[in-house]
Scaffold this motif. Structure first.
Motif, PDB file in Angstrom:
ATOM      1  N   SER A 420      22.042  53.700  33.392  1.00 20.68           N
ATOM      2  CA  SER A 420      22.041  53.155  32.037  1.00 20.68           C
ATOM      3  C   SER A 420      21.296  54.059  31.070  1.00 20.68           C
ATOM      4  N   ASP A 433      15.477  48.598  24.751  1.00 15.57           N
ATOM      5  CA  ASP A 433      15.697  47.472  25.671  1.00 15.57           C
ATOM      6  C   ASP A 433      14.890  46.242  25.296  1.00 15.57           C
ATOM      7  N   ASP A 451      24.687  48.646  29.246  1.00 13.33           N
ATOM      8  CA  ASP A 451      23.708  48.213  30.246  1.00 13.33           C
ATOM      9  C   ASP A 451      24.429  48.032  31.582  1.00 13.33           C
TER      10      ASP A 451
END
Length: 829
Positions: A420, A433, A451
């Motif tokens: 990712s 994130d 993701d």
């Protein structure tokens, strides 16, 4: 207030003769703390000050203060002997007598360079700045050359007297190259095929860049290519004034019958007048050798290429096909040459459109799928033996494409990869994130497709072979171990190998690893008719909607994860299972006999019964408050997998940039500057080409079948009325409104997507309520691979200073392209 930093250089030009390249040796530098990355929000205090007339570079002048009250000031710096300014990266934190801050302040490194040049007269030059992420010259934005490729030549018209250039970057080589003719064929960035002997080489397609240093757009252009006595003339695309474009033309290589390198002479004409000539080299290879092939991309009509490692003893139908995706900085032909030919199939390497490109996401993903389809058509492989593999960034591409299109492959083999961009990042940084506000959360949701671990269940039907060197310092082996742990929780058929002592590259076996290809041999892709269990997750039907006989056609909440877990019992004529975040489900019933009554039970709701009418029945089911219900095929005008949004989707399907020219001179200039900057960025990042036209030239029939990108607002772009009269977002001079919300001022901007009346196409909008607003929209992080943008985003120039606090509203349209309060978020006014 957060500590800010910038590096700006006041460069004093070395005065050379008129023919010589102009370089610079002295400068001023300052820190801004500018933040660009894989997200919709960017911050850049220098740009804010520049747009608002507040920037005052000068030795010892104050730029800003840190949160601790320390002064950030402008300081002089000096170039090395080559003319390159090497200043420390902002990744190097230190407290000492650094030259950019007062003693005791925290050094966040260099962000910008500032150059000035005192031109003796108005003159055209080519601006080439290696190492720059972006720049302004006399206020106009342009693409830099962050990877120091050396082929980014930007035509600009210097004004007599002082010319100012602000360069974002910390290790740059700025140059001005005087122009002696309006047009130039640049031969340092060629997209060309190999001449494969014994094939039809009479109409080979080749591309290179042409710069137009004149003020006016250039049309009626042609290129004549002559090689081994064979000449072929091709009309080529128009080039805007003071701009570049990568054009393609055809070459007749049919006279070549021996391996080797051959000169190809090129003559560029405007009408009947020769305006430039150049020579390039094309290479002929023997059948069976690695080769490159070019194709016209359906994404933008540009010329792209893929490379091939041919099967031993020539192609045989119904053999295997291996798609290999390369690492950052690697050319596709280099990727293909790392593999020895296989006796059981062809290997093809896609390009991601550039060696760094889009990290195999966004248009890199589309490039891989284009190449897969082209080579399936050419080589006609066994559909049960199609495999995916790649190294480094291509290892990420393997994880990503494998999870996004799990029904395409029999097995995948990521090598030295990271799963990712949230975890690893690379050149454009990581995808964030975490979020601190509802606006940030909504914007991050726009990038959910990146993701990969959230999509890991999609690997269940695939063979997975993970290869990684245990001494890899570029992509540490912890990334492979992360995915081994993820797969161990549910996957029953994966193989894992750490190469002892292996660094990031331990020879060609880093990709051409015999045990991986042996593993591939054991795996076959089942046909749809034998696949009776589906477990499929997607974040966007516009990216990946279907698995086998089921399609997530629409979501309840756009770009949140949707999952279908279905079981099909054909003898009993039963389909059952569970769904998450699915509003409209499409089932293909090809494998049931006509006249079969099928019982369908989803999410423990009442059973539905349907009797098939033919072998190609398609069944649509909608989620209601009381359960699932049969529905008619949805109206094509609604959201669907072929036209779902987000804003970035507007840059597919051969987009045309339409520049508003009906406003003030300053508004027209800002609209044009933004369109040129976007076209340069598209070229640099995606080896692409785009048509740029004025709004007065736009006619729907002339550009039928193509997405349109609008630059400007309803008052200064006449195409607005044609394309956007029904949009709930309206932008005028000093006013922006949507639904029941209205904002005023000249500093507001928006990016949004809207459907065209042609139900396969979109309009992308980049608009400002004034020159300040348009300049606030200059940044184009939508071209960064994996960055998330919603359907619409409204912000002011305060975003450049305050980040998310400057976002007025962002969100997604519902499935009928209407505003939905449930799917939007905004900062408090």
């Amino acid at each position: 207030m957060k500590a800010r930093g910038i590096l700006a250089l006041l460069l004093l030009a070395q005065t050379l003769t008129a023919q010589d390249t102009i370089r610079f040796d002295k400068a001023l530098a300052v820190q801004s703390g500018s933040r660009y990355g894989r997200e919709a929000i960017y911050t850049d205090l220098l740009s804010y000050q520049l747009f608002n007339g507040q920037l005052q570079p000068g030795a010892g002048n104050l730029f800003d203060k840190t949160g601790n009250g320390d002064s950030i000031i402008w300081r002089p710096v000096t170039a090395d002997e080559s003319g390159r300014f090497r200043v420390f990266s902002r990744r190097n934190f230190q407290r000492s007598n650094n030259p950019f801050l007062n003693p005791g302040a925290v050094d966040r490194g260099a962000d910008y360079l500032y150059i000035t040049y005192d031109a003796p007269r108005q003159q055209a030059v080519l601006l080439r700045i290696q190492g720059s992420a972006g720049l302004y010259i006399n206020g106009a934005p342009h693409m830099g050359d962050p990877y120091s490729a050396g082929y980014m030549h930007i035509p600009v018209l210097l004004k007599k007297g002082l010319n100012e250039i602000y360069i974002r970057g910390a290790n740059v080589l700025p140059e001005l190259i005087p122009v002696h003719q309006a047009f130039h064929l640049h031969t340092d960035d060629i997209t060309a095929p190999h001449i494969v002997l014994n094939k039809n080489n009479s109409r080979l397609k080749v591309a290179l860049v042409v710069s137009n240093a004149s003020a006016g757009a250039a049309a009626d252009l042609s290129v004549t290519a002559t090689i081994q006595g064979k000449a072929l003339t091709s009309a080529v695309a128009a080039i805007p004034g003071l701009a570049t474009r990568k054009i393609f033309f055809e070459v007749d290589g049919s006279a070549i019958n021996q391996k080797g390198k051959y000169d190809c002479k090129l003559v560029l004409k405007q009408g009947n007048q020769t305006v430039h000539s150049a020579s390039i080299t094309l290479e002929a290879v023997l059948p069976g050798e690695h080769y490159s092939a070019t194709f016209v991309s359906g994404i933008d009509g540009s010329l792209q290429y893929y490379a091939v490692t041919p099967q031993v003893q020539g192609n045989k139908e119904s053999q295997a096909l291996f798609l290999s995706v390369h690492g950052a900085g690697v050319e596709a032909i280099g990727q293909a040459r790392a593999y020895q030919p296989k006796d059981w199939g062809n290997l093809v390497a896609a390009t991601n459109r550039r060696p760094r490109g889009f990290n195999w996401e966004d248009w890199g993903r589309l490039d891989a799928m284009e190449v897969l389809q082209i080579t399936k058509d050419n080589f006609k492989p066994d559909p049960s033996r199609i495999y995916l593999t790649g190294h480094s960034m291509g290892g990420h591409g393997t994880w990503f494409l494998g999870a996004t299109y799990p029904d395409k492959w029999a097995a995948i083999g990521p090598a030295a990869g990271y799963a990712s961009l949230k975890d690893y990042g690379s050149a454009d940084g990581r995808i964030p994130d975490s979020a601190r506000s509802e606006v940030e959360r909504l914007l991050l949701r726009s990038g959910n497709q990146s993701d990969v671990p959230k999509l890991a269940a999609n690997y269940q039907p695939l063979g997975v072979y993970i290869l990684h060197g245990d001494s890899d310092r570029v992509v540490p082996v912890t990334y492979a171990r992360q995915m081994r742990e993820v797969l161990a929780g549910f996957h029953k058929d994966f193989s894992y190998y750490e190469y002892p002592g292996g660094e990031h590259w331990f020879g060609d076996q880093s990709v051409d690893w015999p045990p991986m290809f042996d593993y591939f041999k054991w795996h076959r892709r089942l046909p749809d008719s034998l696949t009776n269990t589906i477990d499929f997750t997607t974040s966007s039907p516009g990216i990946s909607a279907s698995y086998r006989w089921a399609t997530i056609y629409q979501q309840l909440h756009p770009l949140q994860y949707s999952r279908i877990q279905l079981r099909r019992n054909r003898p009993a004529a039963i389909i059952s299972g569970n769904t998450q975040n699915v509003a409209l489900l499409k089932l293909s019933l090809d494998d049931f006999q006509p006249g079969t009554t099928i019982n369908i039970r989803l999410d423990s709701t009442p059973t539905l019964s349907y009797t098939t009418l033919s072998f190609d029945d398609r069944l649509y089911l909608s989620k209601t408050h009381s359960g699932w219900a049969f529905t008619k095929p949805p109206a094509a005008a609604g959201k669907n997998p072929l036209r779902y949004g987000t804003f970035k989707e507007a840059f597919n399907k051969r987009m045309v940039f339409v520049v508003g020219t009906r406003g003030t001179a300053a508004e027209t200039q800002a609209n044009r500057d933004k369109a040129i900057y976007d076209a340069e960025s598209w070229y640099y990042r995606g080896n692409g080409a785009v048509d740029i036209v004025n709004d007065t030239e736009y006619k729907p029939a002339r550009y039928a079948g193509r997405n349109i990108i609008i630059y400007g607002n309803a008052d200064n772009n006449s195409a607005w009325k044609i394309l956007l009269s029904e949009s709930p977002l309206q932008v005028k001079r000093n006013q922006l409104s949507t639904g029941d919300k209205k904002w005023t001022g000249d500093n507001l901007a928006t990016y949004f997507v809207w459907p065209q009346k042609d139900t396969a196409l979109l309009v992308g909008v980049i608009a400002g309520t004034g020159v300040k607003g348009m300049k606030a929209a200059y940044a184009n992080q939508y071209f960064a691979g994996g960055s998330g943008f919603p359907d619409f985003m409204i912000f002011s120039d305060q975003m450049l200073k305050d980040g998310a606090a400057g976002v007025k509203l962002a969100g997604f349209f519902d499935n009928s392209w209407r505003l939905s309060k449930e799917e939007m978020a905004g900062a408090a006014d």
